[in-house]
Design a protein around this motif. Sequence first.
Motif, PDB file in Angstrom:
ATOM      1  N   TYR A 119       0.865  -1.169   0.000  1.00 30.49           N
ATOM      2  CA  TYR A 119       0.000   0.000   0.000  1.00 30.49           C
ATOM      3  C   TYR A 119       0.907   1.225   0.000  1.00 30.49           C
ATOM      4  O   TYR A 119       1.825   1.333   0.819  1.00 30.49           O
ATOM      5  N   SER A 120       0.642   2.178  -0.922  1.00 33.23           N
ATOM      6  CA  SER A 120       1.564   3.303  -1.076  1.00 33.23           C
ATOM      7  C   SER A 120       0.784   4.591  -1.314  1.00 33.23           C
ATOM      8  O   SER A 120      -0.122   4.634  -2.154  1.00 33.23           O
ATOM      9  N   GLU A 121       1.159   5.640  -0.574  1.00 31.79           N
ATOM     10  CA  GLU A 121       0.538   6.951  -0.735  1.00 31.79           C
ATOM     11  C   GLU A 121       1.372   7.806  -1.688  1.00 31.79           C
ATOM     12  O   GLU A 121       2.591   7.923  -1.528  1.00 31.79           O
ATOM     13  N   LYS A 122       0.684   8.428  -2.655  1.00 30.30           N
ATOM     14  CA  LYS A 122       1.359   9.272  -3.640  1.00 30.30           C
ATOM     15  C   LYS A 122       0.535  10.545  -3.832  1.00 30.30           C
ATOM     16  O   LYS A 122      -0.471  10.755  -3.158  1.00 30.30           O
ATOM     17  N   GLY A 123       0.941  11.360  -4.780  1.00 26.69           N
ATOM     18  CA  GLY A 123       0.188  12.568  -5.065  1.00 26.69           C
ATOM     19  C   GLY A 123       1.078  13.770  -5.296  1.00 26.69           C
ATOM     20  O   GLY A 123       2.282  13.660  -5.524  1.00 26.69           O
ATOM     21  N   ARG A 141      -2.596  31.393   3.249  1.00 27.75           N
ATOM     22  CA  ARG A 141      -2.168  30.301   2.380  1.00 27.75           C
ATOM     23  C   ARG A 141      -3.381  29.501   1.910  1.00 27.75           C
ATOM     24  O   ARG A 141      -4.327  29.291   2.663  1.00 27.75           O
ATOM     25  N   VAL A 142      -3.303  29.074   0.679  1.00 28.06           N
ATOM     26  CA  VAL A 142      -4.275  28.136   0.122  1.00 28.06           C
ATOM     27  C   VAL A 142      -3.493  26.938  -0.405  1.00 28.06           C
ATOM     28  O   VAL A 142      -2.558  27.101  -1.201  1.00 28.06           O
ATOM     29  N   THR A 143      -3.847  25.753   0.067  1.00 30.06           N
ATOM     30  CA  THR A 143      -3.133  24.528  -0.300  1.00 30.06           C
ATOM     31  C   THR A 143      -4.086  23.564  -0.997  1.00 30.06           C
ATOM     32  O   THR A 143      -5.177  23.287  -0.487  1.00 30.06           O
ATOM     33  N   ALA A 144      -3.641  23.047  -2.144  1.00 30.34           N
ATOM     34  CA  ALA A 144      -4.394  22.023  -2.875  1.00 30.34           C
ATOM     35  C   ALA A 144      -3.519  20.771  -2.953  1.00 30.34           C
ATOM     36  O   ALA A 144      -2.395  20.820  -3.479  1.00 30.34           O
ATOM     37  N   THR A 145      -4.031  19.676  -2.427  1.00 27.36           N
ATOM     38  CA  THR A 145      -3.250  18.439  -2.345  1.00 27.36           C
ATOM     39  C   THR A 145      -4.003  17.289  -2.984  1.00 27.36           C
ATOM     40  O   THR A 145      -5.186  17.066  -2.672  1.00 27.36           O
ATOM     41  N   SER A 146      -3.343  16.576  -3.873  1.00 22.55           N
ATOM     42  CA  SER A 146      -3.897  15.342  -4.421  1.00 22.55           C
ATOM     43  C   SER A 146      -3.413  14.195  -3.542  1.00 22.55           C
ATOM     44  O   SER A 146      -2.220  13.895  -3.493  1.00 22.55           O
ATOM     45  N   ARG A 147      -4.343  13.589  -2.827  1.00 20.98           N
ATOM     46  CA  ARG A 147      -4.013  12.514  -1.877  1.00 20.98           C
ATOM     47  C   ARG A 147      -4.410  11.170  -2.500  1.00 20.98           C
ATOM     48  O   ARG A 147      -5.549  10.721  -2.384  1.00 20.98           O
ATOM     49  N   MET A 148      -3.437  10.543  -3.169  1.00 24.07           N
ATOM     50  CA  MET A 148      -3.681   9.301  -3.909  1.00 24.07           C
ATOM     51  C   MET A 148      -3.156   8.107  -3.119  1.00 24.07           C
ATOM     52  O   MET A 148      -2.099   8.183  -2.482  1.00 24.07           O
ATOM     53  N   ALA A 149      -3.893   7.006  -3.172  1.00 25.67           N
ATOM     54  CA  ALA A 149      -3.475   5.765  -2.528  1.00 25.67           C
ATOM     55  C   ALA A 149      -3.512   4.643  -3.563  1.00 25.67           C
ATOM     56  O   ALA A 149      -4.506   4.489  -4.290  1.00 25.67           O
ATOM     57  N   TYR A 150      -2.433   3.887  -3.632  1.00 24.95           N
ATOM     58  CA  TYR A 150      -2.293   2.819  -4.619  1.00 24.95           C
ATOM     59  C   TYR A 150      -1.942   1.496  -3.935  1.00 24.95           C
ATOM     60  O   TYR A 150      -1.370   1.469  -2.839  1.00 24.95           O
ATOM     61  N   ILE A 151      -2.254   0.410  -4.628  1.00 20.22           N
ATOM     62  CA  ILE A 151      -1.687  -0.903  -4.331  1.00 20.22           C
ATOM     63  C   ILE A 151      -0.623  -1.163  -5.391  1.00 20.22           C
ATOM     64  O   ILE A 151      -0.930  -1.351  -6.575  1.00 20.22           O
ATOM     65  N   SER A 174       0.477  -0.267 -10.614  1.00 19.76           N
ATOM     66  CA  SER A 174      -0.114   0.366  -9.430  1.00 19.76           C
ATOM     67  C   SER A 174      -1.614   0.530  -9.654  1.00 19.76           C
ATOM     68  O   SER A 174      -2.034   1.097 -10.684  1.00 19.76           O
ATOM     69  N   PHE A 175      -2.411   0.049  -8.705  1.00 19.16           N
ATOM     70  CA  PHE A 175      -3.865   0.074  -8.809  1.00 19.16           C
ATOM     71  C   PHE A 175      -4.417   1.135  -7.855  1.00 19.16           C
ATOM     72  O   PHE A 175      -4.187   1.066  -6.643  1.00 19.16           O
ATOM     73  N   LEU A 176      -5.142   2.082  -8.418  1.00 20.74           N
ATOM     74  CA  LEU A 176      -5.647   3.216  -7.647  1.00 20.74           C
ATOM     75  C   LEU A 176      -6.748   2.760  -6.690  1.00 20.74           C
ATOM     76  O   LEU A 176      -7.762   2.199  -7.109  1.00 20.74           O
ATOM     77  N   VAL A 177      -6.558   3.028  -5.400  1.00 16.87           N
ATOM     78  CA  VAL A 177      -7.542   2.685  -4.374  1.00 16.87           C
ATOM     79  C   VAL A 177      -8.427   3.878  -4.061  1.00 16.87           C
ATOM     80  O   VAL A 177      -9.655   3.771  -3.948  1.00 16.87           O
ATOM     81  N   SER A 178      -7.828   5.046  -3.921  1.00 11.30           N
ATOM     82  CA  SER A 178      -8.589   6.262  -3.637  1.00 11.30           C
ATOM     83  C   SER A 178      -7.804   7.468  -4.111  1.00 11.30           C
ATOM     84  O   SER A 178      -6.574   7.418  -4.244  1.00 11.30           O
ATOM     85  N   ASN A 179      -8.525   8.569  -4.370  1.00 13.19           N
ATOM     86  CA  ASN A 179      -7.886   9.820  -4.775  1.00 13.19           C
ATOM     87  C   ASN A 179      -8.807  10.959  -4.355  1.00 13.19           C
ATOM     88  O   ASN A 179      -9.903  11.111  -4.899  1.00 13.19           O
TER      89      ASN A 179
END
Length: 256
Positions: A119-123, A141-151, A174-179
């Motif tokens: 399980y790996s977090e990317k983004g 500050r304004v922050t935009a984050t892509s919080r991706m989780a893969y298998i 890598s299989f996308l679990v959530s984003n």
Amino acid sequence: MNTKRLFGRLAAATLLFSAFSLSAEAQVQTHRVPAYSGRPQARPVYSTRSTSPALTPKIGIRAGVNVSDWSGDAVQSVMDVASFANGAVTKEMKPGFHVGMYATLPISAGFAIEPGISYSEKGAKLVGTVPFPALDFLNARVTATSRMAYIDVPVLAKAYLTPGFYIYAGPQASFLVSNKARVEAGALGFSAYKHDFDVKNQFRTVDFGVVGGLGYQFDSGFGLSAGYDYGLSSLDKNNRFDAQNRVIKASLNYSF
């Protein structure tokens, strides 16, 4: 009969019988080896065990930290636009983690194949600030984050350069679990807004890439490694923008 003559004949018969018995015993007696009186010597024992090291498959667990980002034409375009805002928008590396297991399958004394799953977090992460020096005290500050989780499912080739020290490389699916896209806004150190948007359906469910790195495996079973994931697939499912995953990883592992 004369007594002397009788005793003489008996004595002669007795001598003949004794001589015949000794002769027969000498003919049937087996040959005996004289006993050895010196120091006893150990008989050499020959082993059938091979002197080469055993090539034993092993399984293990691995965990560590990720530092991820996106690369590609879309990201470069965003940064080109941000340059007109005098640094009001910047790109930062997104921290995360990974955890999983693997199997080491030796092919020879210095080479092995290692499939795994984790399980790996990317983004990626973009940070915007108020482009007015007079308002810097607000620390808005304004922050935009892509919080991706893969298998991640890599299949690695490991080559040992010295006992314990190795390099590795191979393909990875890598299989996308959530984003989820997280948007945060704040000023003076206080959070004024935070919201997560589910954007998984806008991204490809499978990301293909290559990975590589190096590591050291101790005799105790513990090991350290560092590597880099280089995504090859464009992340946008509808081909509206071009961006690929980039991940730097540092791991601690244990082989059973």
